[in-house]
Design a protein around this motif. Structure first.
Motif, PDB file in Angstrom:
ATOM      1  N   PRO A  77       0.794  -1.232   0.000  1.00 46.05           N
ATOM      2  CA  PRO A  77       0.000   0.000   0.000  1.00 46.05           C
ATOM      3  C   PRO A  77       0.832   1.291   0.000  1.00 46.05           C
ATOM      4  N   GLN A  78       2.108   1.209   0.312  1.00 48.08           N
ATOM      5  CA  GLN A  78       2.973   2.389   0.297  1.00 48.08           C
ATOM      6  C   GLN A  78       3.674   2.593  -1.048  1.00 48.08           C
ATOM      7  N   SER A  79       3.499   1.652  -1.988  1.00 49.88           N
ATOM      8  CA  SER A  79       4.184   1.773  -3.281  1.00 49.88           C
ATOM      9  C   SER A  79       3.416   2.699  -4.219  1.00 49.88           C
ATOM     10  N   TYR A  80       4.153   3.267  -5.141  1.00 49.79           N
ATOM     11  CA  TYR A  80       3.522   4.141  -6.129  1.00 49.79           C
ATOM     12  C   TYR A  80       2.679   3.356  -7.128  1.00 49.79           C
ATOM     13  N   ARG A  81       3.056   2.136  -7.431  1.00 48.09           N
ATOM     14  CA  ARG A  81       2.216   1.291  -8.299  1.00 48.09           C
ATOM     15  C   ARG A  81       0.858   1.088  -7.647  1.00 48.09           C
ATOM     16  N   TYR A  82       0.864   0.764  -6.384  1.00 53.25           N
ATOM     17  CA  TYR A  82      -0.392   0.579  -5.651  1.00 53.25           C
ATOM     18  C   TYR A  82      -1.211   1.870  -5.685  1.00 53.25           C
ATOM     19  N   PHE A  83      -0.543   3.000  -5.448  1.00 52.91           N
ATOM     20  CA  PHE A  83      -1.209   4.300  -5.486  1.00 52.91           C
ATOM     21  C   PHE A  83      -1.887   4.528  -6.831  1.00 52.91           C
ATOM     22  N   MET A  84      -1.144   4.306  -7.919  1.00 50.26           N
ATOM     23  CA  MET A  84      -1.709   4.540  -9.250  1.00 50.26           C
ATOM     24  C   MET A  84      -2.861   3.588  -9.533  1.00 50.26           C
ATOM     25  N   ASN A  85      -2.719   2.332  -9.138  1.00 53.40           N
ATOM     26  CA  ASN A  85      -3.805   1.374  -9.347  1.00 53.40           C
ATOM     27  C   ASN A  85      -5.062   1.805  -8.604  1.00 53.40           C
ATOM     28  N   THR A  86      -4.922   2.160  -7.345  1.00 50.27           N
ATOM     29  CA  THR A  86      -6.109   2.462  -6.535  1.00 50.27           C
ATOM     30  C   THR A  86      -6.694   3.838  -6.824  1.00 50.27           C
ATOM     31  N   ASN A  87      -5.876   4.758  -7.329  1.00 50.71           N
ATOM     32  CA  ASN A  87      -6.374   6.111  -7.574  1.00 50.71           C
ATOM     33  C   ASN A  87      -6.747   6.393  -9.021  1.00 50.71           C
ATOM     34  N   LEU A  88      -6.357   5.495  -9.948  1.00 45.66           N
ATOM     35  CA  LEU A  88      -6.740   5.726 -11.347  1.00 45.66           C
ATOM     36  C   LEU A  88      -6.919   4.426 -12.123  1.00 45.66           C
ATOM     37  N   PHE A  89      -5.863   3.645 -12.245  1.00 50.33           N
ATOM     38  CA  PHE A  89      -5.869   2.522 -13.190  1.00 50.33           C
ATOM     39  C   PHE A  89      -6.987   1.510 -12.949  1.00 50.33           C
ATOM     40  N   ASP A  90      -7.302   1.212 -11.696  1.00 53.26           N
ATOM     41  CA  ASP A  90      -8.351   0.221 -11.402  1.00 53.26           C
ATOM     42  C   ASP A  90      -9.755   0.722 -11.750  1.00 53.26           C
ATOM     43  N   HIS A  91      -9.888   1.998 -12.084  1.00 56.24           N
ATOM     44  CA  HIS A  91     -11.205   2.595 -12.278  1.00 56.24           C
ATOM     45  C   HIS A  91     -11.501   3.003 -13.716  1.00 56.24           C
ATOM     46  N   VAL A  92     -10.525   2.822 -14.603  1.00 58.52           N
ATOM     47  CA  VAL A  92     -10.712   3.177 -16.012  1.00 58.52           C
ATOM     48  C   VAL A  92     -10.289   1.987 -16.878  1.00 58.52           C
ATOM     49  N   ASN A  93     -10.526   2.099 -18.170  1.00 56.43           N
ATOM     50  CA  ASN A  93     -10.264   0.970 -19.070  1.00 56.43           C
ATOM     51  C   ASN A  93      -8.849   0.998 -19.656  1.00 56.43           C
ATOM     52  N   ILE A  94      -7.881   1.333 -18.840  1.00 55.33           N
ATOM     53  CA  ILE A  94      -6.500   1.341 -19.306  1.00 55.33           C
ATOM     54  C   ILE A  94      -5.936  -0.077 -19.259  1.00 55.33           C
ATOM     55  N   ASP A  95      -5.125  -0.409 -20.243  1.00 49.46           N
ATOM     56  CA  ASP A  95      -4.435  -1.693 -20.285  1.00 49.46           C
ATOM     57  C   ASP A  95      -3.230  -1.581 -19.358  1.00 49.46           C
ATOM     58  N   LYS A  96      -3.242  -2.306 -18.248  1.00 50.79           N
ATOM     59  CA  LYS A  96      -2.171  -2.154 -17.259  1.00 50.79           C
ATOM     60  C   LYS A  96      -0.804  -2.570 -17.807  1.00 50.79           C
ATOM     61  N   THR A  97      -0.769  -3.335 -18.880  1.00 50.65           N
ATOM     62  CA  THR A  97       0.535  -3.653 -19.478  1.00 50.65           C
ATOM     63  C   THR A  97       1.131  -2.428 -20.169  1.00 50.65           C
ATOM     64  N   ARG A  98       0.332  -1.382 -20.310  1.00 48.02           N
ATOM     65  CA  ARG A  98       0.802  -0.125 -20.908  1.00 48.02           C
ATOM     66  C   ARG A  98       1.004   0.956 -19.849  1.00 48.02           C
ATOM     67  N   THR A  99       1.032   0.559 -18.583  1.00 52.40           N
ATOM     68  CA  THR A  99       1.289   1.491 -17.481  1.00 52.40           C
ATOM     69  C   THR A  99       2.646   1.131 -16.889  1.00 52.40           C
ATOM     70  N   PHE A 100       3.555   2.074 -16.912  1.00 54.80           N
ATOM     71  CA  PHE A 100       4.926   1.808 -16.507  1.00 54.80           C
ATOM     72  C   PHE A 100       5.292   2.589 -15.247  1.00 54.80           C
ATOM     73  N   VAL A 101       5.510   1.825 -14.192  1.00 53.31           N
ATOM     74  CA  VAL A 101       5.981   2.352 -12.922  1.00 53.31           C
ATOM     75  C   VAL A 101       7.247   1.540 -12.601  1.00 53.31           C
ATOM     76  N   PRO A 102       8.341   2.172 -12.174  1.00 54.96           N
ATOM     77  CA  PRO A 102       9.539   1.389 -11.879  1.00 54.96           C
ATOM     78  C   PRO A 102       9.245   0.259 -10.887  1.00 54.96           C
ATOM     79  N   ASN A 103       9.988  -0.805 -11.035  1.00 52.70           N
ATOM     80  CA  ASN A 103       9.851  -1.969 -10.148  1.00 52.70           C
ATOM     81  C   ASN A 103      10.695  -1.741  -8.905  1.00 52.70           C
ATOM     82  N   GLY A 104      10.059  -1.566  -7.775  1.00 50.44           N
ATOM     83  CA  GLY A 104      10.767  -1.325  -6.523  1.00 50.44           C
ATOM     84  C   GLY A 104      11.560  -2.502  -6.023  1.00 50.44           C
ATOM     85  N   LEU A 105      11.337  -3.680  -6.612  1.00 53.82           N
ATOM     86  CA  LEU A 105      12.066  -4.870  -6.184  1.00 53.82           C
ATOM     87  C   LEU A 105      13.291  -5.165  -7.049  1.00 53.82           C
ATOM     88  N   GLU A 106      13.528  -4.359  -8.061  1.00 57.25           N
ATOM     89  CA  GLU A 106      14.733  -4.533  -8.878  1.00 57.25           C
ATOM     90  C   GLU A 106      15.973  -4.258  -8.030  1.00 57.25           C
TER      91      GLU A 106
END
Length: 108
Positions: A77-106
């Motif tokens: 819940p503290q990650s920016y990916r989570y933030f973007m998913n919960t505040n925008l991506f989960d609510h619109v018809n965007i293809d999440k494979t076309r949403t690029f947020v750096p991988n915090g586990l790299e």
């Protein structure tokens, strides 16, 4: 450069959403650089509202975010990916494979 005078956060959010939606309507394959934090939340809420009304289509949009916390998974819940998913991506018809947020586990 566009300059606007606004009276409050809600108006600012709506004007920002207007700019984003106009771009997406004019060029459905737009690449958007998106921000996290409390500032864009109102903008994202407005975009979701317009999407729900059928005024905007995100199906061909690509997004890029530049930040992520090192060591956080996308499900944290503290990650920016989570933030973007919960505040925008989960609510619109965007293809999440076309949403690029750096991988915090790299490792790098």
């Amino acid at each position: 450069m566009l300059l606007y005078k606004v009276k409050d956060f809600k108006e600012l959010s709506r004007k920002a959403a207007n700019i984003i939606s106009a771009q997406v309507i004019l060029k459905p394959t737009s690449v958007l650089g998106l921000a996290t934090g409390s500032t864009p939340v109102g903008t994202y809420k407005q975009l979701i509202e317009w999407y729900e009304k059928g005024d905007i289509d995100f199906s061909q949009v690509t997004t890029i975010n530049l930040d992520e916390y090192k060591g956080l998974s996308p499900e944290n819940p503290q990650s920016y990916r989570y933030f973007m998913n919960t505040n925008l991506f989960d609510h619109v018809n965007i293809d999440k494979t076309r949403t690029f947020v750096p991988n915090g586990l790299e490792p790098d």
